[in-house]
Design an enzyme around this catalytic site. Structure first.
Site, short mmCIF file in Angstrom:
data_model
loop_
_atom_site.label_atom_id
_atom_site.label_comp_id
_atom_site.label_asym_id
_atom_site.label_seq_id
_atom_site.Cartn_x
_atom_site.Cartn_y
_atom_site.Cartn_z
N SER A 27 -3.13 -9.89 1.73
CA SER A 27 -3.52 -10.08 2.95
C SER A 27 -1.79 -11.48 3.18
CB SER A 27 -4.51 -11.26 3.11
OG SER A 27 -5.86 -10.01 3.21
N ASP A 70 0.75 -1.12 -0.04
CA ASP A 70 0.26 0.21 -0.32
C ASP A 70 0.87 1.30 -0.17
OD1 ASP A 70 -1.98 1.54 0.52
OD2 ASP A 70 -3.11 1.03 2.43
#
Length: 173
Positions: A120, A33
């Site tokens: 994840s 991110d």
């Protein structure tokens, strides 16, 4: 469909859509991110903030699409994966949904090529050896149904994650 596995930096990929392992607040963060927002510049975060103001974020298992800023792509698809809680909190279903919803956006926006990180498995703690077969299965099920996108690249930042995906791709179910 071509599913390609590479070890490298997702921000350096030349594809129609780069998938970001985002958080539900669409607020940027560390890992993939942070790297995508840093490489892509402020235009991506500006669009995330507009979406957050309209919708209040993005729940786990879902995805939103924004511009790609300075990245060598048309779009960034921000997919929110599950936080690993030991496997008893529907993590597998949520992870599969994050991949499928990302692919659905890619098809809706006519993307022929897409690059995924290992959703994840970083800060959210999902073990890569458990996440990889779920990701591969979700991608295969989607592409069997839709026949698109034609090029799917799985980009693993480190060798351990790469090896987990390689094992998942080469071993029978």
């Amino acid at each position: 469909q071509l599913i390609e596995l590479v070890q490298g930096d997702i921000t350096k990929q030349t594809v129609d859509a780069i998938v970001n392992a985002a958080n539900s607040a669409l607020a940027g963060g560390g890992g993939v991110d942070g790297a995508i927002h840093k490489a892509g510049g402020p235009a991506i975060m500006e669009e995330c903030m507009r979406i957050r103001a309209q919708r209040g974020g993005c729940p786990a298992g879902y995805a939103i699409i924004t511009n790609a800023g300075k990245l060598n792509a048309k779009y960034v698809i921000h997919a929110v994966g599950p936080i690993w809680r030991g496997g008893e909190a529907n993590e597998a279903e949520t992870l599969a949904a994050a991949y499928k919803n990302s692919l659905l956006l890619a098809v809706q926006y006519e993307c022929d090529s897409i690059a995924f990180p290992s959703i994840s498995t970083g800060a959210y703690g999902y073990p890569a050896k458990l996440a990889a077969p779920i990701a591969i299965k979700a991608i295969n099920e989607f592409t069997e149904q839709y026949q698109r996108p034609s090029q799917i690249r799985l980009v693993c930042f480190d060798y351990g994650t790469f090896n987990s995906y390689l094992t998942a791709m080469t071993s029978p179910d």
